[in-house]
Design an enzyme around this catalytic site. Structure first.
Site, PDB file in Angstrom:
ATOM      1  NE  ARG A 196       4.704  70.443  10.063  1.00  0.00           N
ATOM      2  CZ  ARG A 196       5.798  71.359  10.529  1.00  0.00           C
ATOM      3  NH1 ARG A 196       5.736  73.017  10.288  1.00  0.00           N
ATOM      4  NH2 ARG A 196       7.217  70.818   9.805  1.00  0.00           N
ATOM      5  CD  GLU A 233     -11.524  72.127  -0.346  1.00  0.00           C
ATOM      6  OE1 GLU A 233     -12.900  72.319  -0.759  1.00  0.00           O
ATOM      7  OE2 GLU A 233     -11.399  71.918  -1.335  1.00  0.00           O
ATOM      8  CG  HIS A 257       4.414  75.294   4.691  1.00  0.00           C
ATOM      9  ND1 HIS A 257       4.202  74.085   3.923  1.00  0.00           N
ATOM     10  CD2 HIS A 257       4.605  75.348   5.154  1.00  0.00           C
ATOM     11  CE1 HIS A 257       5.258  73.871   5.151  1.00  0.00           C
ATOM     12  NE2 HIS A 257       5.045  74.641   6.066  1.00  0.00           N
TER      13      HIS A 257
END
Length: 396
Positions: free
Chosen positions: A239, A267, A280
């Site tokens: 995560r 970013e 992801h």
């Protein structure tokens, strides 16, 4: 449930390989069901959605449950299932790929070559000369003999550790809560260390396989990065929040870290020259989606039909074979003294003989399955619900 049927709401697209396991004579499926008994979900955020009074359970086709109000549902007697291990091989392969990408600078090397043609318009001899002139900047290292630290020895962590060991790497593992099952599956050549600080200090590459909770947030921080050997690599397919990205970017800029490979774009990270950030992709394989859907559907179906709880994140695992000729009761309650005594007293007063009984607790909550002989009248459920601490009761 009406007319003996269970309506199931699919919030995301769920693999048909999983959905086809539901008996359509018993289960109704749809995206717009108003009063579902079960919800099947992948990544959709359920936190701001109202909880239907009809809802019995939520099944997540994946491991993480950050998108589900787990604690809120626990207080309502609604188990939340996930699918640990169903996508483990997909993530393992991505971690191994990430190590190779970082070790050989493959991502940036391929981008460099593409730009020679697409941006500079080179071809023929000029292209060959520039390739030879520029390849030195992408010189890397080989994995055999390097030390990999694996934080979290669950289904994914064990597969990663074993695969890395088979590649000739020295592997350190850290997980104070490793299960007996996973410990047996771990290669005996993987060294389990006593602290996360020891693992950082001894590892040239670190890979994370832990949930995002208070104790893991910012697990990779400035102090721990500083203890790693110069030129180390951090891989994060767990995560985003378990890594302090600011600390990692500073270590990359100083040259202390060689690369950061992750599955959670930001970013700042997406444009950094030493960051490889993927969109992801952890469980994004057809096989993983099928496996997760099958596991989620099977667990939801077993709970709705038999009251069994497997792989719930907010209630204990309770599995009991059905006793022929009995009626089953499933009871959710607060984990407090004398609950079992009060429940069995109500059953005894109703003249019901207990054929099988099991009760387990987890944190603030407990769950009871009981098979009784004799007729279970509707008022019995109300008597059980009247017990202080009982949250929910079902007759199956």
């Amino acid at each position: 449930m009406s007319n003996g049927r269970f309506p199931i709401q699919t919030v995301n697209a769920i693999s048909p390989v999983g959905l086809q396991r539901l008996d359509r004579d018993i289960f109704d499926l749809g995206t717009d069901i108003a009063e579902p008994r079960g919800i099947l979900v992948r990544s959709a955020d359920l936190h701001d959605r109202p909880v239907p009074q009809s809802l019995y359970a939520v099944a997540r086709a994946g491991a993480g449950t950050n998108n589900i109000p787990v604690d809120k549902l626990a207080a309502l007697g609604i188990p939340v299932f996930n699918t640990p291990g169903a996508n483990a091989n997909a993530v393992k392969e991505l971690v191994i790929a990430g190590m190779l990408l970082a070790a050989r600078s493959l991502y940036h090397a391929a981008d460099y070559t593409r730009n020679l043609v697409a941006e500079q318009g080179l071809s023929g001899q000029a292209l060959n000369e520039q390739v030879e002139a520029g390849k030195k900047q992408f010189a890397g290292f080989e994995l055999p003999g390097k030390t990999l630290g694996v934080i979290g020895l669950g289904s994914i962590g064990v597969l990663v550790a074993n695969a890395a060991q088979s590649l000739g790497m020295k592997v350190l593992g850290y997980d104070p809560a490793v299960t007996i099952k996973n410990a047996w599956q771990l290669s005996p050549n993987v060294e389990q260390v006593e602290s996360v600080e020891e693992l950082f200090a001894r590892s040239e590459l670190i890979t994370l396989h832990v949930p995002l909770i208070d104790s893991t947030r910012g697990l990779v921080n400035t102090e721990r990065i500083a203890s790693m050997p110069r030129g180390a690599v951090v891989l994060n397919f767990a995560r985003g929040g378990v890594v302090d990205e600011t600390a990692v970017l500073q270590a990359l800029d100083s040259g202390h870290l060689h690369a950061y490979v992750n599955d959670f774009p930001t970013e700042a990270g997406a444009v950094h020259s030493r960051v490889i950030t993927l969109p992801h992709l952890g469980a994004s394989t057809g096989e993983a989606e099928d496996n997760c859907a099958v596991m989620a559907v099977d667990q939801l179906q077993d709970f709705l039909l038999n009251g069994n709880i497997r792989n719930a994140v907010n209630y204990p695992e309770v599995i009991m074979a059905r006793t022929p000729g009995t009626t089953r009761l499933g009871i959710f309650n607060a984990n407090k003294p004398n609950m079992i005594g009060q429940i069995t007293a109500v059953l005894a007063e109703a003249g019901l003989n207990v054929a099988e009984f099991t009760n387990k607790s987890r944190g603030d909550y407990a769950y009871t399955l009981v098979d009784v002989e004799g007729e279970v009248r509707d008022e019995l459920k109300e008597q059980i619900l009247a017990i202080d601490g009982v949250i929910r009761a079902r007759k199956l």
